[in-house]
Design a protein around this motif. Structure first.
Motif, PDB file in Angstrom:
ATOM      1  N   LEU A   1       6.121   0.206 -46.046  1.00  0.00           N
ATOM      2  CA  LEU A   1       7.343  -0.546 -45.534  1.00  0.00           C
ATOM      3  C   LEU A   1       7.119  -1.974 -46.382  1.00  0.00           C
ATOM      4  N   GLN A   2       6.012  -2.102 -47.131  1.00  0.00           N
ATOM      5  CA  GLN A   2       5.788  -3.611 -47.581  1.00  0.00           C
ATOM      6  C   GLN A   2       5.931  -4.655 -46.723  1.00  0.00           C
TER       7      GLN A   2
ATOM      8  N   GLU B   1      25.449   3.646 -38.076  1.00  0.00           N
ATOM      9  CA  GLU B   1      25.311   2.633 -39.335  1.00  0.00           C
ATOM     10  C   GLU B   1      23.784   2.062 -39.650  1.00  0.00           C
ATOM     11  N   ILE B   2      23.240   1.880 -38.581  1.00  0.00           N
ATOM     12  CA  ILE B   2      21.879   1.238 -38.351  1.00  0.00           C
ATOM     13  C   ILE B   2      20.849   2.316 -38.959  1.00  0.00           C
TER      14      ILE B   2
ATOM     15  N   GLU C   1      17.146   4.629 -42.745  1.00  0.00           N
ATOM     16  CA  GLU C   1      16.526   5.794 -43.724  1.00  0.00           C
ATOM     17  C   GLU C   1      17.000   5.505 -45.165  1.00  0.00           C
ATOM     18  N   GLU C   2      17.829   5.008 -45.593  1.00  0.00           N
ATOM     19  CA  GLU C   2      17.943   4.355 -47.051  1.00  0.00           C
ATOM     20  C   GLU C   2      16.750   3.518 -47.234  1.00  0.00           C
TER      21      GLU C   2
ATOM     22  N   SER D   1      11.481   2.257 -49.799  1.00  0.00           N
ATOM     23  CA  SER D   1      10.274   1.305 -49.252  1.00  0.00           C
ATOM     24  C   SER D   1       8.884   1.740 -50.413  1.00  0.00           C
ATOM     25  N   GLY D   2       7.920   0.983 -50.380  1.00  0.00           N
ATOM     26  CA  GLY D   2       6.686   1.055 -51.175  1.00  0.00           C
ATOM     27  C   GLY D   2       6.542   0.001 -52.126  1.00  0.00           C
ATOM     28  N   GLN D   3       7.540  -0.590 -52.464  1.00  0.00           N
ATOM     29  CA  GLN D   3       7.662  -1.718 -53.751  1.00  0.00           C
ATOM     30  C   GLN D   3       7.912  -3.046 -53.182  1.00  0.00           C
ATOM     31  N   PRO D   4       7.354  -3.967 -53.733  1.00  0.00           N
ATOM     32  CA  PRO D   4       7.313  -5.418 -53.208  1.00  0.00           C
ATOM     33  C   PRO D   4       8.827  -5.680 -53.176  1.00  0.00           C
TER      34      PRO D   4
END
Length: 489
Positions: free
Chosen positions: A370-371, A406-407, A412-413, A418-421
């Protein structure tokens, strides 16, 4: 004759006892020579804040401030002690013995010769405070961690076993290790029982330095080296003479609690701040320290305490670094904050910390994915508390319920990407300038970053500005902010 002698003896013993008692009282109340004269302590947030700022200024000669040249401690005075059954070397960096046998103390404003008695007071006080940090703060808080973490791990992974069988299994070697040296406990990184010695034990002789650094305390993981600054000891005195800064650093140095590579996937500074930041002795660090931005955010969300709003109401005016404070309001809000601190002090000890250490590999891996090094604390808080940020838990729950789809779609998106700074993380190279600037202005780094955002200043554009240019920029902003409130008579 016998009666006279007896009376004389009794009188002499009484006189000696009186003198000794007087000396003990003097020794107990006497402070080491590096303390400024007229020292005070306080147990209110307004009092601690005033003293904190006063003594940071009064002890500026103890701060490297990024400008001091390198120093060496080869010839510094060393004292070896056995602490909790372990060999510990205490190194007093600024105190050196000359060829003449004199003890010389140096800071960044000069040096002076001190007596052996003065140095003994320094050494005894420092070692005593370190031992107190472990005995009175860290060990009582973490002594049951292993038991609680194993119980939590058993809930998650102990199918088909009772808890006693699960515990025995943890200390058996894993089948994949042909030499039988790696246990299930080690592969799952569940720490063994925390003892007092855990906070000083290391593969090499443990070094605890007392000297000058760019922070109040520092630890290099796995090195066996801890540093406490003179300012750190002085500021601990303000908190009712509780060694909170030493307790923080001792947690960093405990390899059972903090180690690499786990430190890469979660926030070790937050971990080392527990329990010190939540103890009733400390009134200011939770409200001000840059390490504690996330706890402040979570307290706002789940307990309704808005630190930013409190700051705006409490700081009435800033006369070029001279702050006018509404002390009554400051102390009123601090009393409200104590309620949240008491709740979280128990929550972290009994639930959150054991849950993390029941499977630290999972939590740190999730943090990396999740960085977000604080992913664990965010998730655990929502698992145990209801948000109240929108005027109470009922109102907040209604708002969330009407937007749950919506949340979930956004979550999910976000998880897929995720995984990148974060692309918004641009302030790294200006970090040290902000820390220095914040200290000079009496704010913290988070406050200045929020002001930059409010006035649409791109932090990455500040990289090439000097501290003086940053100072002029933010003084103008702070003037606008504070003049909106008007001057208080």
């Amino acid at each position: 004759m016998r009666n006279i002698i007896n009376i004389s003896v009794i009188f002499t013993i009484f006189a000696i006892a009186f003198v000794c008692f007087g000396l003990n009282v003097f020794a107990a109340t006497r402070l080491p020579h590096y303390f400024p004269e007229g020292m005070e302590s306080a147990n209110t947030i307004s009092g601690q804040m005033e003293l904190y700022l006063r003594y940071l200024n009064a002890t500026n000669c103890f701060s490297t401030d990024g400008k001091a040249v390198s120093r060496m401690f080869n010839n510094s005075i060393r004292i070896e002690r056995e602490v909790f059954g372990e060999k510990v070397i205490f190194i007093f960096d600024p105190w050196k013995r000359t060829g003449k046998g004199e003890i010389v103390f140096s800071d960044f404003c000069g040096q002076k010769v001190i007596s052996q008695e003065e140095f003994d007071l320094v050494a005894d006080d420092f070692i005593k405070q370190f031992v107190r940090a472990v005995e009175e703060i860290n060990y009582p808080y973490y002594k049951d961690l292993e038991k609680l973490a194993v119980a939590e791990s058993f809930k998650q992974k102990g199918k088909g076993l009772n808890e006693e069988e699960f515990r025995k299994l943890l200390d058996r070697p894993i089948p994949e290790d042909p030499e039988g040296k790696i246990s299930f406990r080690e592969i799952n990184r569940i720490p063994p029982e925390i003892t007092k010695a855990s906070f000083v034990k290391h593969v090499k002789a443990r070094e605890i330095h007392f000297g000058f650094i760019s922070a109040l305390g520092e630890v290099w993981l796995h090195s066996g080296v801890t540093y406490i600054s003179l300012q750190g000891r002085i500021l601990d005195y303000l908190n009712g003479d509780r060694p909170l800064i030493m307790a923080h650093e001792a947690i960093h140095a405990n390899a059972l609690l903090q180690n690499w590579p786990l430190s890469e996937g979660w926030d070790p500074e937050l971990g080392a701040s527990l329990p010190a930041m939540l103890l009733p002795d400390d009134k200011i660090y939770l409200s001000l320290h840059s390490y504690l931005k996330v706890p402040r955010e979570l307290i706002h969300v789940f307990f309704g305490y808005n630190f930013e709003q409190v700051r705006k109401e409490v700081v009435l005016f800033d006369y070029d670094g001279n702050l006018r404070i509404d002390t009554e309001k400051f102390d009123f809000y601090a009393a409200k904050l104590e309620e949240a601190k008491r709740e979280l002090l128990a929550f972290f000890r009994e639930k959150a910390i054991p849950q993390f250490y029941s499977d630290p590999t999972f939590w740190t891996s999730l943090g990396e994915k999740l960085q977000d090094k604080n992913a664990a604390i965010r998730i655990m808080m929502i698992q145990n508390y209801e948000p109240t940020i929108l005027g109470g838990n009922e109102e907040t729950a209604k708002w969330l319920d009407t937007r749950k789809y919506e949340i979930m779609n956004i979550a999910e998106e976000s998880y897929k990407e995720s995984g990148q700074p974060s692309s918004g993380d641009k302030e790294g190279s200006v970090h040290q300038k902000f820390l220095s600037l914040a200290a000079r202005l009496g704010y913290n780094q988070d406050d200045l970053l929020e002001l930059a955002k409010k006035y649409r200043i791109n932090v990455s554009d500040l990289n090439n500005k000097s501290e003086e240019e940053l100072m002029r920029l933010f003084l103008g902003i702070l003037y606008k902010e504070n003049t909106e409130k008007g001057e208080v008579k």
